[in-house]
Design an enzyme around this catalytic site. Structure first.
Site, PDB file in Angstrom:
ATOM      1  N   HIS A 159      10.980  87.981  -3.420  1.00 36.88           N
ATOM      2  CA  HIS A 159      10.256  87.284  -4.489  1.00 36.88           C
ATOM      3  C   HIS A 159      10.422  88.059  -5.800  1.00 36.88           C
ATOM      4  O   HIS A 159      10.426  89.289  -5.808  1.00 36.88           O
ATOM      5  CB  HIS A 159       8.775  87.155  -4.136  1.00 36.88           C
ATOM      6  CG  HIS A 159       8.063  86.222  -5.058  1.00 36.88           C
ATOM      7  ND1 HIS A 159       7.627  86.621  -6.301  1.00 36.88           N
ATOM      8  CD2 HIS A 159       7.760  84.912  -4.952  1.00 36.88           C
ATOM      9  CE1 HIS A 159       7.079  85.575  -6.911  1.00 36.88           C
ATOM     10  NE2 HIS A 159       7.136  84.529  -6.108  1.00 36.88           N
ATOM     11  N   GLU A 213      13.906  79.971  -7.838  1.00 35.81           N
ATOM     12  CA  GLU A 213      12.738  80.185  -8.693  1.00 35.81           C
ATOM     13  C   GLU A 213      13.165  80.899  -9.968  1.00 35.81           C
ATOM     14  O   GLU A 213      13.234  82.138  -9.984  1.00 35.81           O
ATOM     15  CB  GLU A 213      11.708  81.065  -7.977  1.00 35.81           C
ATOM     16  CG  GLU A 213      11.064  80.444  -6.779  1.00 35.81           C
ATOM     17  CD  GLU A 213       9.673  81.009  -6.532  1.00 35.81           C
ATOM     18  OE1 GLU A 213       8.730  80.230  -6.473  1.00 35.81           O
ATOM     19  OE2 GLU A 213       9.527  82.241  -6.428  1.00 35.81           O
TER      20      GLU A 213
HETATM   21  P1  PGA Z   1       3.830  79.492  -9.444  1.00 34.48           P
HETATM   22  O1  PGA Z   1       4.448  80.612  -8.514  1.00 34.48           O
HETATM   23  O2  PGA Z   1       3.826  78.203  -8.671  1.00 34.48           O
HETATM   24  O3  PGA Z   1       2.456  79.979  -9.756  1.00 34.48           O
HETATM   25  O4  PGA Z   1       4.693  79.406 -10.664  1.00 34.48           O
HETATM   26  C1  PGA Z   1       5.539  80.352  -7.693  1.00 34.48           C
HETATM   27  C2  PGA Z   1       5.940  81.629  -7.006  1.00 34.48           C
HETATM   28  O5  PGA Z   1       5.775  82.685  -7.597  1.00 34.48           O
HETATM   29  O6  PGA Z   1       6.426  81.598  -5.867  1.00 34.48           O
END
Ligand code: PGA
Length: 262
Positions: A100, A176
């Site tokens: 992450h 992401e």
């Molecule tokens: P968020 O986070 O939906 O708050 O943007 C996603 C993540 O960090 O996996």
């Protein structure tokens, strides 16, 4: 196609009581008929044991799976503070999030470390959600720079795993973009069209470099009840990794929308 929704609770909530309340409210709102939705809740490690018991006693297994937000690369030994794949498996955890961006950023987790964790998860037979995505500096350099960045992350993080069989079905890539994650200043979601473009690129790399067909690729970054449909409607997007909104009543709405995809 059924979708996968993963709730990343991060370091929330602050007590087991609150966590259980939140977990329970999610389970209560699931539509038992929509059994094709893959729903994964990834709470802080310390709540996993309790949730695992709850799932057994209430017979919810079919609907909800447990995920952890990280995993260590050894199964046991003198590694103070770490949690092994084996411990997680023995608790009934089926999914692990690896790489992450918050761990890459704040804990300086490198691609080398992430690769070790990936290999450990593969060996343990855990499903793993590998997070990749560019930051704002890369984004500003344009599409080629983003593609190069992601290609390098995938190559380093998945290094050496093409020899393992059956990996593709255990691998989920979460695209992401770091700048889109709600905890970042001025974060805003990516446009679904741009996300689809990068997801198609990720698919291409997975196939050409690793021969992985059919791995799931999901989007994450400021997903909420208002925008989830705009992402899920694309067949290229297999689901979403939801952070902030997974701690609010928005999450029930998100699940309800995702359950429509069968
Ligand atoms: P968020 O986070 O939906 O708050 O943007 C996603 C993540 O960090 O996996």
């Amino acid at each position: 196609m059924p979708k996968i929704i993963i709730a990343n609770w991060k370091m929330n909530p602050a007590s087991l009581k609150e966590a259980t309340k939140l977990f329970d409210s999610i389970l209560k709102n699931l539509n038992p008929k929509a059994k094709n939705l893959e729903l994964v809740i990834a709470p802080p490690f310390v709540y996993l044991g309790s949730f695992s018991k709850l799932l057994k006693t209430k017979n919810y297994q079919l609907k909800t799976k447990l995920g952890s937000q990280d995993v260590f690369w050894e199964n046991k030994g003198a590694y103070t503070g770490e949690i092994s794949p084996k411990i997680l498996k023995n608790l009934g955890v089926e999914y692990v999030i690896i790489g992450h961006s918050e761990r890459r950023q704040h804990l300086k987790e490198t691609d080398e470390i992430i690769n070790k964790k990936v290999i450990a998860a593969v060996k343990a037979g855990l499903k793993f959600i590998l997070c990749v995505g560019e930051d704002l500096t890369v984004r500003r350099r344009g599409k080629k720079a983003i593609e190069n960045f992601i290609k390098n992350q995938l190559s380093a993080d998945l290094k050496g795993i093409k020899n393992y069989k059956l990996i593709a079905k255990n691998l989920i890539i979460a695209y992401e973009p770091v700048w889109a994650i709600s905890s970042n200043k001025n974060a805003k979601p990516d446009t679904p069209e741009d996300a689809v473009e990068i997801i198609n690129f990720i698919k291409k790399i997975l196939l050409s470099k690793f021969y992985f067909l059919n791995s799931k690729i999901i989007y994450g970054g400021s997903v909420d009840a208002k925008n989830i449909e705009s992402f899920l409607k694309y067949k290229e997007i297999d689901g979403a990794l939801v952070g902030g909104a997974s701690l609010t009543s928005d999450f029930i709405k998100i699940i309800k929308i995702a359950q429509k995809y069968e």
